[in-house]
Design a protein around this motif. Structure first.
Motif, PDB file in Angstrom:
ATOM      1  N   SER A 118       0.855  -1.240   0.146  1.00  0.00           N
ATOM      2  CA  SER A 118       0.038  -0.019   0.024  1.00  0.00           C
ATOM      3  C   SER A 118       0.910   1.415  -0.116  1.00  0.00           C
ATOM      4  O   SER A 118       0.668   2.227  -0.804  1.00  0.00           O
ATOM      5  N   ILE A 119       1.892   1.240   0.744  1.00  0.00           N
ATOM      6  CA  ILE A 119       2.794   2.387   0.750  1.00  0.00           C
ATOM      7  C   ILE A 119       3.805   2.528  -0.525  1.00  0.00           C
ATOM      8  O   ILE A 119       3.737   3.648  -0.898  1.00  0.00           O
ATOM      9  N   GLY A 120       4.063   1.248  -1.166  1.00  0.00           N
ATOM     10  CA  GLY A 120       4.658   1.611  -2.548  1.00  0.00           C
ATOM     11  C   GLY A 120       3.658   2.090  -3.401  1.00  0.00           C
ATOM     12  O   GLY A 120       4.102   2.845  -4.204  1.00  0.00           O
ATOM     13  N   LEU A 121       2.385   1.707  -3.350  1.00  0.00           N
ATOM     14  CA  LEU A 121       1.490   2.180  -4.334  1.00  0.00           C
ATOM     15  C   LEU A 121       1.150   3.593  -4.190  1.00  0.00           C
ATOM     16  O   LEU A 121       1.225   4.663  -5.165  1.00  0.00           O
ATOM     17  N   THR A 122       1.273   4.325  -2.710  1.00  0.00           N
ATOM     18  CA  THR A 122       1.032   5.407  -2.630  1.00  0.00           C
ATOM     19  C   THR A 122       2.176   6.506  -3.191  1.00  0.00           C
ATOM     20  O   THR A 122       2.214   7.270  -3.605  1.00  0.00           O
ATOM     21  N   ILE A 123       3.576   5.780  -2.772  1.00  0.00           N
ATOM     22  CA  ILE A 123       4.637   6.477  -3.123  1.00  0.00           C
ATOM     23  C   ILE A 123       4.600   6.469  -4.887  1.00  0.00           C
ATOM     24  O   ILE A 123       5.010   7.588  -5.373  1.00  0.00           O
ATOM     25  N   THR A 124       4.177   5.551  -5.317  1.00  0.00           N
ATOM     26  CA  THR A 124       4.148   5.496  -7.012  1.00  0.00           C
ATOM     27  C   THR A 124       3.320   6.746  -7.658  1.00  0.00           C
ATOM     28  O   THR A 124       3.457   7.280  -8.456  1.00  0.00           O
ATOM     29  N   GLN A 125       1.963   6.740  -6.973  1.00  0.00           N
ATOM     30  CA  GLN A 125       0.942   7.560  -7.404  1.00  0.00           C
ATOM     31  C   GLN A 125       1.667   9.113  -7.039  1.00  0.00           C
ATOM     32  O   GLN A 125       1.463   9.895  -8.141  1.00  0.00           O
ATOM     33  N   TYR A 126       2.003   9.272  -5.953  1.00  0.00           N
ATOM     34  CA  TYR A 126       2.381  10.924  -5.672  1.00  0.00           C
ATOM     35  C   TYR A 126       3.583  11.018  -6.586  1.00  0.00           C
ATOM     36  O   TYR A 126       3.832  12.342  -7.251  1.00  0.00           O
ATOM     37  N   LEU A 127       4.906  10.164  -6.672  1.00  0.00           N
ATOM     38  CA  LEU A 127       5.911  10.563  -7.368  1.00  0.00           C
ATOM     39  C   LEU A 127       5.743  10.610  -8.929  1.00  0.00           C
ATOM     40  O   LEU A 127       6.290  11.329  -9.756  1.00  0.00           O
ATOM     41  N   MET A 128       4.645   9.810  -9.542  1.00  0.00           N
ATOM     42  CA  MET A 128       4.097   9.802 -11.069  1.00  0.00           C
ATOM     43  C   MET A 128       3.762  11.398 -11.262  1.00  0.00           C
ATOM     44  O   MET A 128       3.842  11.621 -12.405  1.00  0.00           O
ATOM     45  N   LEU A 129       3.412  12.189 -10.335  1.00  0.00           N
ATOM     46  CA  LEU A 129       2.993  13.669 -10.643  1.00  0.00           C
ATOM     47  C   LEU A 129       3.889  14.268 -11.246  1.00  0.00           C
ATOM     48  O   LEU A 129       3.980  15.215 -12.027  1.00  0.00           O
ATOM     49  N   ILE A 130       5.204  14.168 -10.955  1.00  0.00           N
ATOM     50  CA  ILE A 130       6.316  14.798 -11.060  1.00  0.00           C
ATOM     51  C   ILE A 130       6.596  14.635 -12.771  1.00  0.00           C
ATOM     52  O   ILE A 130       6.665  15.703 -13.374  1.00  0.00           O
ATOM     53  N   PRO A 131       6.769  13.297 -13.444  1.00  0.00           N
ATOM     54  CA  PRO A 131       7.136  13.356 -14.622  1.00  0.00           C
ATOM     55  C   PRO A 131       5.662  13.791 -15.282  1.00  0.00           C
ATOM     56  O   PRO A 131       5.889  14.169 -16.626  1.00  0.00           O
ATOM     57  N   ILE A 132       4.569  13.440 -14.972  1.00  0.00           N
ATOM     58  CA  ILE A 132       3.318  13.691 -15.634  1.00  0.00           C
ATOM     59  C   ILE A 132       3.479  15.247 -15.637  1.00  0.00           C
ATOM     60  O   ILE A 132       3.143  15.723 -16.764  1.00  0.00           O
ATOM     61  N   GLY A 133       3.663  16.072 -14.693  1.00  0.00           N
ATOM     62  CA  GLY A 133       3.672  17.668 -14.634  1.00  0.00           C
ATOM     63  C   GLY A 133       4.651  18.040 -15.811  1.00  0.00           C
ATOM     64  O   GLY A 133       4.543  18.786 -16.383  1.00  0.00           O
ATOM     65  N   TYR A 134       5.912  17.302 -15.613  1.00  0.00           N
ATOM     66  CA  TYR A 134       7.088  17.524 -16.532  1.00  0.00           C
ATOM     67  C   TYR A 134       6.695  17.487 -18.054  1.00  0.00           C
ATOM     68  O   TYR A 134       6.910  18.484 -18.685  1.00  0.00           O
ATOM     69  N   LEU A 136       3.519  17.411 -19.247  1.00  0.00           N
ATOM     70  CA  LEU A 136       2.603  18.355 -19.647  1.00  0.00           C
ATOM     71  C   LEU A 136       2.923  19.649 -19.938  1.00  0.00           C
ATOM     72  O   LEU A 136       2.771  20.223 -20.902  1.00  0.00           O
ATOM     73  N   ILE A 137       3.824  20.208 -18.856  1.00  0.00           N
ATOM     74  CA  ILE A 137       4.217  21.431 -19.083  1.00  0.00           C
ATOM     75  C   ILE A 137       5.474  21.494 -20.424  1.00  0.00           C
ATOM     76  O   ILE A 137       5.513  22.427 -21.352  1.00  0.00           O
ATOM     77  N   GLY A 138       6.375  20.254 -20.603  1.00  0.00           N
ATOM     78  CA  GLY A 138       7.002  20.542 -21.659  1.00  0.00           C
ATOM     79  C   GLY A 138       6.300  20.552 -23.006  1.00  0.00           C
ATOM     80  O   GLY A 138       6.913  21.146 -23.836  1.00  0.00           O
ATOM     81  N   ALA A 139       5.239  19.856 -23.167  1.00  0.00           N
ATOM     82  CA  ALA A 139       4.536  19.732 -24.162  1.00  0.00           C
ATOM     83  C   ALA A 139       3.882  20.960 -24.731  1.00  0.00           C
ATOM     84  O   ALA A 139       3.641  21.501 -25.709  1.00  0.00           O
ATOM     85  N   VAL A 140       3.449  21.779 -23.592  1.00  0.00           N
ATOM     86  CA  VAL A 140       2.526  22.950 -23.741  1.00  0.00           C
ATOM     87  C   VAL A 140       3.492  24.174 -23.979  1.00  0.00           C
ATOM     88  O   VAL A 140       3.307  25.018 -24.796  1.00  0.00           O
ATOM     89  N   HIS A 141       4.641  24.151 -23.142  1.00  0.00           N
ATOM     90  CA  HIS A 141       5.576  25.304 -23.459  1.00  0.00           C
ATOM     91  C   HIS A 141       6.824  25.100 -24.293  1.00  0.00           C
ATOM     92  O   HIS A 141       7.596  26.055 -24.216  1.00  0.00           O
TER      93      HIS A 141
END
Length: 183
Positions: A118-134, A136-141
């Motif tokens: 459960s902790i591993g899944l939570t870590i994955t979900q939160y850390l995955m926001l970093i590459p997703i944000g990168y 998205l921002i990289g594609a838009v800007h």
């Protein structure tokens, strides 16, 4: 009248879990006596730290590539050179409890494993926001050439997936006590 073949009425998931349990127990017997000096809490913790350092190098490599340092990708090689042996020894030394099938564990071990997962899944979900944000921002800007953004984003995603996938075994290896010595 010809003999009818035995029909297995269990569903595919039950059969797969039975297969996993048999395979786990086979490998458990094969590796149970391997690396006895690495099975102590202190040594397991050292391996967890080595794996974490390899993740730090991987993440640093991804960030450097995101900033346009394409030759930084070569840092991935020493990260892998540290990760693979440390991860393999950690899995052997900790008995692969992070991915053990439920039928191969007692109730306490199942609870520990499920909590670590459960902790591993939570870590994955939160850390995955970093590459997703990168990405998205990289594609838009247009943070750089499309290939550079995609490559750095892929390294980030791979690093996050490795961290999340390895986290349960790392947590269990860190918290479990030393094995009880047999007479």
């Amino acid at each position: 009248m010809p003999e009818q073949a035995h029909v297995d009425h269990r569903n595919i998931l039950q059969r797969y879990q039975d297969f996993r349990t048999r395979r786990f127990r086979k490998y458990e017997q094969t590796w149970a006596t391997s690396l006895p000096r690495w099975r102590t809490r202190g040594r397991r913790r050292a391996l967890v730290i080595a794996v974490a350092v390899s993740f730090l190098v991987m993440a640093t490599t991804a960030v450097l590539c995101a900033f346009g340092f394409t030759t930084a990708a070569l840092l991935w090689l020493p990260a892998c050179a540290l990760f693979f042996p440390a991860w393999t020894v950690l899995q052997i030394a900790s008995g692969r409890l992070g991915d053990a099938p439920e039928a191969a564990l007692d109730e306490f071990e199942v609870a520990q494993r499920n909590s670590a997962r459960s902790i591993g899944l939570t870590i994955t979900q939160y850390l995955m926001l970093i590459p997703i944000g990168y990405l998205l921002i990289g594609a838009v800007h247009g943070l750089g050439a499309g290939e550079d953004v995609a490559y750095a984003g892929a390294l980030m995603v791979l690093t996050v997936l490795l961290i999340g996938g390895c986290a349960p075994a790392m947590i269990l290896a860190w918290v479990r006590p030393d094995p009880v010595a047999e007479d």
